[in-house]
Write a protein that holds these residues in place. Structure first.
Motif, PDB file in Angstrom:
ATOM      1  N   ARG A   1      50.427  42.655  48.385  1.00  0.00           N
ATOM      2  CA  ARG A   1      50.469  41.809  49.726  1.00  0.00           C
ATOM      3  C   ARG A   1      49.494  41.613  50.629  1.00  0.00           C
ATOM      4  O   ARG A   1      48.720  42.737  50.912  1.00  0.00           O
ATOM      5  N   LEU A   2      49.019  40.351  50.725  1.00  0.00           N
ATOM      6  CA  LEU A   2      47.559  40.014  51.527  1.00  0.00           C
ATOM      7  C   LEU A   2      48.054  39.096  52.638  1.00  0.00           C
ATOM      8  O   LEU A   2      48.496  37.851  52.314  1.00  0.00           O
ATOM      9  N   TYR A   3      48.079  39.431  53.798  1.00  0.00           N
ATOM     10  CA  TYR A   3      48.325  38.540  55.047  1.00  0.00           C
ATOM     11  C   TYR A   3      46.994  38.264  55.658  1.00  0.00           C
ATOM     12  O   TYR A   3      46.425  39.214  56.412  1.00  0.00           O
ATOM     13  N   LEU A   4      46.628  37.093  55.793  1.00  0.00           N
ATOM     14  CA  LEU A   4      45.433  36.661  56.434  1.00  0.00           C
ATOM     15  C   LEU A   4      45.684  35.246  57.178  1.00  0.00           C
ATOM     16  O   LEU A   4      44.827  34.597  57.823  1.00  0.00           O
ATOM     17  N   SER A   5      47.022  34.890  57.610  1.00  0.00           N
ATOM     18  CA  SER A   5      47.347  33.859  58.339  1.00  0.00           C
ATOM     19  C   SER A   5      46.804  33.964  59.764  1.00  0.00           C
ATOM     20  O   SER A   5      46.647  35.053  60.385  1.00  0.00           O
ATOM     21  N   GLY A   6      46.611  32.874  60.444  1.00  0.00           N
ATOM     22  CA  GLY A   6      46.242  32.699  61.913  1.00  0.00           C
ATOM     23  C   GLY A   6      45.123  33.372  62.458  1.00  0.00           C
ATOM     24  O   GLY A   6      44.757  33.979  63.503  1.00  0.00           O
ATOM     25  N   ASN A   7      44.057  33.053  61.388  1.00  0.00           N
ATOM     26  CA  ASN A   7      42.814  33.325  61.656  1.00  0.00           C
ATOM     27  C   ASN A   7      41.815  32.063  61.847  1.00  0.00           C
ATOM     28  O   ASN A   7      42.336  31.065  61.999  1.00  0.00           O
ATOM     29  N   ARG A   8      40.497  32.353  61.756  1.00  0.00           N
ATOM     30  CA  ARG A   8      39.602  31.058  61.753  1.00  0.00           C
ATOM     31  C   ARG A   8      38.614  31.129  60.403  1.00  0.00           C
ATOM     32  O   ARG A   8      37.405  30.738  60.677  1.00  0.00           O
ATOM     33  N   PHE A   9      39.209  31.475  59.388  1.00  0.00           N
ATOM     34  CA  PHE A   9      38.379  31.240  58.150  1.00  0.00           C
ATOM     35  C   PHE A   9      38.112  29.956  57.976  1.00  0.00           C
ATOM     36  O   PHE A   9      38.944  28.920  57.890  1.00  0.00           O
ATOM     37  N   SER A  10      36.718  29.691  57.502  1.00  0.00           N
ATOM     38  CA  SER A  10      36.392  28.037  57.281  1.00  0.00           C
ATOM     39  C   SER A  10      35.414  28.019  56.179  1.00  0.00           C
ATOM     40  O   SER A  10      34.377  27.937  56.148  1.00  0.00           O
ATOM     41  N   SER A  11      36.308  28.162  54.818  1.00  0.00           N
ATOM     42  CA  SER A  11      35.454  28.113  53.718  1.00  0.00           C
ATOM     43  C   SER A  11      36.352  27.542  52.534  1.00  0.00           C
ATOM     44  O   SER A  11      37.626  27.266  52.790  1.00  0.00           O
ATOM     45  N   ASP A  12      35.883  27.314  51.340  1.00  0.00           N
ATOM     46  CA  ASP A  12      36.720  26.993  50.327  1.00  0.00           C
ATOM     47  C   ASP A  12      37.486  28.380  50.015  1.00  0.00           C
ATOM     48  O   ASP A  12      37.489  29.426  50.370  1.00  0.00           O
ATOM     49  N   ILE A  13      38.570  28.415  49.166  1.00  0.00           N
ATOM     50  CA  ILE A  13      39.283  29.409  48.597  1.00  0.00           C
ATOM     51  C   ILE A  13      38.641  29.732  47.473  1.00  0.00           C
ATOM     52  O   ILE A  13      38.548  29.159  46.460  1.00  0.00           O
ATOM     53  N   PRO A  14      38.031  31.105  47.158  1.00  0.00           N
ATOM     54  CA  PRO A  14      37.477  31.307  45.976  1.00  0.00           C
ATOM     55  C   PRO A  14      38.237  31.244  44.629  1.00  0.00           C
ATOM     56  O   PRO A  14      39.392  32.009  44.927  1.00  0.00           O
ATOM     57  N   SER A  15      37.620  31.045  43.851  1.00  0.00           N
ATOM     58  CA  SER A  15      38.323  30.887  42.398  1.00  0.00           C
ATOM     59  C   SER A  15      38.799  32.383  41.798  1.00  0.00           C
ATOM     60  O   SER A  15      39.621  32.665  41.105  1.00  0.00           O
ATOM     61  N   THR A  16      37.887  33.353  42.439  1.00  0.00           N
ATOM     62  CA  THR A  16      38.120  34.525  41.827  1.00  0.00           C
ATOM     63  C   THR A  16      39.430  35.225  42.464  1.00  0.00           C
ATOM     64  O   THR A  16      40.164  36.170  41.972  1.00  0.00           O
ATOM     65  N   ILE A  17      40.208  34.698  43.492  1.00  0.00           N
ATOM     66  CA  ILE A  17      41.312  35.287  43.761  1.00  0.00           C
ATOM     67  C   ILE A  17      42.469  35.068  42.610  1.00  0.00           C
ATOM     68  O   ILE A  17      43.316  35.817  42.871  1.00  0.00           O
ATOM     69  N   GLY A  18      42.237  34.270  41.756  1.00  0.00           N
ATOM     70  CA  GLY A  18      43.209  34.082  40.432  1.00  0.00           C
ATOM     71  C   GLY A  18      43.129  35.271  39.912  1.00  0.00           C
ATOM     72  O   GLY A  18      44.191  35.542  38.801  1.00  0.00           O
ATOM     73  N   GLN A  19      41.937  36.206  40.150  1.00  0.00           N
ATOM     74  CA  GLN A  19      42.199  37.717  39.428  1.00  0.00           C
ATOM     75  C   GLN A  19      43.236  38.807  39.945  1.00  0.00           C
ATOM     76  O   GLN A  19      43.492  39.641  39.294  1.00  0.00           O
ATOM     77  N   LEU A  20      43.749  38.307  40.966  1.00  0.00           N
ATOM     78  CA  LEU A  20      44.837  39.210  41.443  1.00  0.00           C
ATOM     79  C   LEU A  20      45.937  39.091  40.864  1.00  0.00           C
ATOM     80  O   LEU A  20      47.136  38.444  41.649  1.00  0.00           O
ATOM     81  N   GLN A  21      46.388  39.666  39.827  1.00  0.00           N
ATOM     82  CA  GLN A  21      47.578  39.189  39.008  1.00  0.00           C
ATOM     83  C   GLN A  21      48.674  40.229  39.532  1.00  0.00           C
ATOM     84  O   GLN A  21      50.050  40.178  39.140  1.00  0.00           O
ATOM     85  N   ASN A  22      48.461  41.366  40.348  1.00  0.00           N
ATOM     86  CA  ASN A  22      49.833  41.831  40.736  1.00  0.00           C
ATOM     87  C   ASN A  22      50.028  41.496  42.279  1.00  0.00           C
ATOM     88  O   ASN A  22      50.992  41.966  42.842  1.00  0.00           O
ATOM     89  N   LEU A  23      49.475  40.356  42.856  1.00  0.00           N
ATOM     90  CA  LEU A  23      49.759  39.997  43.996  1.00  0.00           C
ATOM     91  C   LEU A  23      51.264  39.144  44.092  1.00  0.00           C
ATOM     92  O   LEU A  23      51.312  38.225  43.447  1.00  0.00           O
ATOM     93  N   GLU A  24      51.950  39.550  45.133  1.00  0.00           N
ATOM     94  CA  GLU A  24      52.836  39.068  44.941  1.00  0.00           C
ATOM     95  C   GLU A  24      53.264  38.334  46.208  1.00  0.00           C
ATOM     96  O   GLU A  24      54.236  37.165  46.114  1.00  0.00           O
ATOM     97  N   ASN A  25      52.758  38.443  47.373  1.00  0.00           N
ATOM     98  CA  ASN A  25      52.900  37.660  48.653  1.00  0.00           C
ATOM     99  C   ASN A  25      51.206  37.367  49.298  1.00  0.00           C
ATOM    100  O   ASN A  25      50.645  38.152  49.455  1.00  0.00           O
TER     101      ASN A  25
END
Length: 335
Positions: free
Chosen positions: A137-161
């Motif tokens: 589970r990875l919660y990063l909402s409500g911040n000020r991130f200003s970038s692309d979403i890196p394609s490497t995030i697709g490697q998180l095959q255990n991520l449910e949320n």
């Protein structure tokens, strides 16, 4: 000790507790003041929960000494300052950290749940985010991130949320999202994402909740896999999305219409435009020649002069613009 109205401060003697203490919970107690450096002495702590209090100031670096810590909850306090550079946190939501996430955080292989929501973090989501493969589970909402979403995030095959809503993220949704085969919840709403929704996400058979509302997405909404069960409200705020009627967006232009339009352009519109261009060039050339009383280029060595011809002579010569003398027809008339 949680859920008791202590409304006091954490005593420094807390650090004198036995090092065998593994769990310390004092959430929802109205505790004020700061997080003590002395907590770092409790070297065997596995769980520390002092969330939902009134703690202020910065998170002490001494917490980095808690090498066995598996769960830390500091959320819903009034903490601020820089994020500790060598400490892998879990729940510190609803604070005011106002800094960036150190790239070393993503190298921690023990984290299963990480919540940094609503902590005013800024900067970019770095490619190293794909290294934290144990995360569920990875919660990063409500911040000020200003970038692309890196394609490497697709490697998180255990991520449910995964929640990335209410940020300033831009660029496309990575095609690699289709590789996160365990994903159940994905919230990308209220960002500045553009491009299309990847059709690769139709493979996410466990995806129950998906939200991309209020972005700048375009193109056709996938309609296979989990998308069959999605409702229109998760797509609102994207003016250029199209798709099936169930999503209450405009209908996408199908292949038949595109082919028809292409045929119409090539068969009728382009020839008409070509005729108009040729006529315009010819008329300009003749007008320049006539106005300057110049000679037309000679086909032989003898110059040929321009002869002025009246409209009535043209009318007579063409038999009143009869069909047998027609060269062709365009959008602006006959030639």
């Amino acid at each position: 000790m949680g859920n008791n109205p202590f409304h006091g401060i954490l005593p420094k003697s807390l650090g004198n507790l036995s090092t065998s203490v593994e769990h310390f919970e004092a959430d929802h107690c109205g505790i004020k003041g700061i997080i003590l450096n002395e907590i770092g002495n409790l070297s065997n702590l596995i769980k520390l929960d002092i969330g939902s209090n009134e703690l202020t100031e910065i998170i002490p670096d001494t917490l980095c000494q808690l090498r066995k810590l598996q769960r830390l909850t500091l959320g819903v306090n009034k903490l601020w300052g820089q994020y500790p550079s060598i400490f892998a946190m879990w729940y510190i939501s609803y604070n005011s950290m106002t800094s960036t996430i150190p790239s070393t955080l993503w190298n921690n292989e023990e984290i299963h749940i990480l919540s940094l929501a609503h902590t005013l973090l800024n900067g970019s989501l770095v490619p190293e985010i794909g290294n934290i493969k144990s995360i569920r589970r990875l919660y990063l909402s409500g911040n000020r991130f200003s970038s692309d979403i890196p394609s490497t995030i697709g490697q998180l095959q255990n991520l449910e949320n995964l929640t990335l809503s209410n940020n300033r993220l831009h660029g496309p949704i990575p095609e690699s999202f289709g590789n996160m085969i365990s994903l159940k919840i994905l919230d990308l709403s209220k960002n500045k994402l553009n491009g299309v929704i990847p059709s690769s996400m139709e493979k996410l058979e466990y995806l129950e909740y998906f939200n991309v509302s209020f972005n700048e997405l375009i193109g056709e909404i996938p309609n296979e896999g989990p998308f069959k069960n999605f409702t229109p409200d998760i797509f609102i705020g994207n003016r250029e999305l199209c798709g099936a009627s169930q999503f209450k967006v405009k209908t996408c232009e199908d292949n038949t219409t595109r082919i028809s339009n292409k045929t119409r352009v090539s068969k009728y519109i382009l020839p008409s435009i070509l005729i108009v261009i040729i006529l315009a060039i010819t008329m300009i050339y003749l007008m320049r020649c006539y106005s300057g009383k110049t000679l037309l280029p000679a086909l032989t060595t003898s110059p040929i002069t321009i002869k002025k011809i009246s409209y009535y002579e043209v009318l007579d010569a063409t038999k009143k613009f009869g069909e047998e003398n027609s060269i062709g027809k365009g959008n602006v008339g006959s030639v």
